[in-house]
Design an enzyme around this catalytic site. Structure first.
Site, PDB file in Angstrom:
ATOM      1  N   SER A   8      70.850  32.715  33.810  1.00 20.39           N
ATOM      2  CA  SER A   8      71.363  31.345  33.752  1.00 20.39           C
ATOM      3  C   SER A   8      71.963  31.056  32.391  1.00 20.39           C
ATOM      4  CB  SER A   8      70.239  30.349  34.039  1.00 20.39           C
ATOM      5  OG  SER A   8      70.703  29.030  33.828  1.00 20.39           O
ATOM      6  N   ASP A  33      74.940  26.457  35.729  1.00 18.53           N
ATOM      7  CA  ASP A  33      74.393  25.172  36.164  1.00 18.53           C
ATOM      8  C   ASP A  33      75.348  24.042  35.787  1.00 18.53           C
ATOM      9  OD1 ASP A  33      71.822  25.777  37.372  1.00 18.53           O
ATOM     10  OD2 ASP A  33      71.209  26.442  35.384  1.00 18.53           O
ATOM     11  N   MET A  35      75.775  20.061  35.858  1.00 16.71           N
ATOM     12  CA  MET A  35      75.002  18.823  36.009  1.00 16.71           C
ATOM     13  C   MET A  35      75.865  17.638  35.580  1.00 16.71           C
ATOM     14  SD  MET A  35      71.371  20.029  34.366  1.00 16.71           S
ATOM     15  CE  MET A  35      70.768  21.712  34.554  1.00 16.71           C
ATOM     16  N   HIS A  64      75.963  26.574  40.456  1.00 21.14           N
ATOM     17  CA  HIS A  64      74.954  25.710  41.078  1.00 21.14           C
ATOM     18  C   HIS A  64      75.298  24.274  40.721  1.00 21.14           C
ATOM     19  CE1 HIS A  64      70.415  24.415  41.145  1.00 21.14           C
ATOM     20  NE2 HIS A  64      71.136  23.825  42.082  1.00 21.14           N
ATOM     21  N   MET A  66      74.615  20.645  40.589  1.00 20.03           N
ATOM     22  CA  MET A  66      73.624  19.576  40.634  1.00 20.03           C
ATOM     23  C   MET A  66      74.360  18.275  40.346  1.00 20.03           C
ATOM     24  SD  MET A  66      70.454  21.537  38.774  1.00 20.03           S
ATOM     25  CE  MET A  66      71.458  22.793  37.961  1.00 20.03           C
ATOM     26  N   MET A 135      64.633  25.620  45.032  1.00 18.31           N
ATOM     27  CA  MET A 135      64.322  25.258  43.646  1.00 18.31           C
ATOM     28  C   MET A 135      62.809  25.355  43.425  1.00 18.31           C
ATOM     29  SD  MET A 135      67.108  24.645  42.015  1.00 18.31           S
ATOM     30  CE  MET A 135      66.334  23.977  40.528  1.00 18.31           C
ATOM     31  N   PHE A 141      66.739  20.402  34.152  1.00 18.89           N
ATOM     32  CA  PHE A 141      66.453  20.897  32.814  1.00 18.89           C
ATOM     33  C   PHE A 141      66.018  22.356  32.884  1.00 18.89           C
ATOM     34  CE2 PHE A 141      65.765  16.339  32.543  1.00 18.89           C
ATOM     35  CZ  PHE A 141      66.435  16.000  31.370  1.00 18.89           C
ATOM     36  N   GLY A 142      66.399  23.145  31.886  1.00 23.30           N
ATOM     37  CA  GLY A 142      65.922  24.513  31.782  1.00 23.30           C
ATOM     38  C   GLY A 142      64.555  24.567  31.124  1.00 23.30           C
ATOM     39  N   GLY A 143      63.895  25.710  31.237  1.00 22.65           N
ATOM     40  CA  GLY A 143      62.639  25.930  30.527  1.00 22.65           C
ATOM     41  C   GLY A 143      61.417  25.307  31.166  1.00 22.65           C
ATOM     42  N   ASP A 173      65.176  29.559  41.819  1.00 27.29           N
ATOM     43  CA  ASP A 173      65.663  29.123  40.513  1.00 27.29           C
ATOM     44  C   ASP A 173      64.655  28.166  39.909  1.00 27.29           C
ATOM     45  OD1 ASP A 173      67.057  28.228  38.309  1.00 27.29           O
ATOM     46  OD2 ASP A 173      68.668  27.272  39.444  1.00 27.29           O
ATOM     47  N   GLY A 175      61.806  28.617  36.309  1.00 25.78           N
ATOM     48  CA  GLY A 175      60.581  29.237  35.823  1.00 25.78           C
ATOM     49  C   GLY A 175      60.414  30.693  36.202  1.00 25.78           C
ATOM     50  N   GLY A 195      66.531  32.187  33.216  1.00 28.94           N
ATOM     51  CA  GLY A 195      67.180  31.634  32.035  1.00 28.94           C
ATOM     52  C   GLY A 195      66.583  32.141  30.748  1.00 28.94           C
ATOM     53  N   SER A 196      65.528  31.467  30.287  1.00 25.87           N
ATOM     54  CA  SER A 196      64.914  31.855  29.017  1.00 25.87           C
ATOM     55  C   SER A 196      64.284  33.235  29.088  1.00 25.87           C
ATOM     56  CB  SER A 196      63.856  30.818  28.603  1.00 25.87           C
ATOM     57  OG  SER A 196      62.908  30.613  29.636  1.00 25.87           O
TER      58      SER A 196
END
Length: 224
Positions: A8, A33, A35, A64, A66, A135, A141-143, A173, A175, A195-196
């Site tokens: 991501s 992403d 948004m 994606h 959103m 989801m 939000f990421g993370g 998608d 975590g 992502g992270s």
């Protein structure tokens, strides 16, 4: 079941997006992403950045959305270079028509479900899709921490896909990391957005390879 890893770009350094995209060119897709600060309480990038990214990397783009009113805006992301476009069913006025329009423009059509949205009411729509996104966090939000309570929903979705013999992907998608990816693979997911867990490491390409190997090994253990 073929496993795919989609890093991501939301977790990348936005000041170096072209370099960050190249850092994961061994990935299957680059997850983007989008948004709008209306459908979700955050604002990220849009069509011009997607267009620039599509020229900066050989990795296909998995967008994606959103956003509100995807029926109006989603086709523009195909035109900008996205190879896969995901819209949220909670925001779409005519999901079947939209999926068909995305496909007609040459991209894969995908539909996303927020954590509280059940899959069963949309069972009849599945043949119109190339991918379904579950989801595993609240979008925006990421993370965020992975929601284990989504695992039964992933299993139910995989059962529906298998029951109808559909050639569609099941994406998760939110975590996704070395600590959670095996649970997702065991439940039946085959496309993983990370992502992270990728961009938060010193070697994003190595992180992609490790996550793919981990998910593939777990998926191979599960009878289908």
């Amino acid at each position: 079941m073929s496993v795919q890893i989609n890093p991501s770009i939301l977790s990348a350094d936005f000041a170096r997006l072209a370099e960050e995209a190249k850092a994961v060119e061994g990935a299957d897709w680059l997850h983007v992403d989008v948004m709008d600060s209306h459908f979700v309480p955050n604002l990220t990038l849009g069509v011009p950045v997607v267009e620039s990214l599509s020229r900066a990397t050989e990795t296909p783009l998995d967008c994606h959305l959103m956003i509100e009113d995807p029926d109006r805006w989603a086709p523009a992301y195909v035109e900008a270079g996205a190879g896969s476009v995901t819209f949220h069913v909670e925001a779409a006025a005519a999901p079947v028509r939209l999926a068909r329009e995305i496909r007609a423009k040459g991209a894969r059509a995908s539909m996303a479900l927020k954590p509280a949205t059940p899959v069963e009411p949309y069972e009849d729509l599945l043949p119109e899709l190339d991918m379904l996104l579950i989801m595993t966090v609240e979008p925006g939000f990421g993370g965020q921490a992975f929601l284990d309570i989504m695992l039964p929903k992933i299993r139910r979705t995989r059962a529906l896909i298998d029951r109808y013999g559909l050639e569609m992907w099941l994406q998760v998608d939110g975590g996704v990391s070395a600590e959670t990816i095996e649970r997702c693979a065991e439940a039946g997911a085959d496309v993983f957005v990370a992502g992270s867990a990728v961009y938060g490491t010193d070697d994003p390409a190595a992180a992609v390879r490790a996550l793919r190997q981990q998910a593939a090994a777990k998926a191979a253990e599960v009878p289908r």
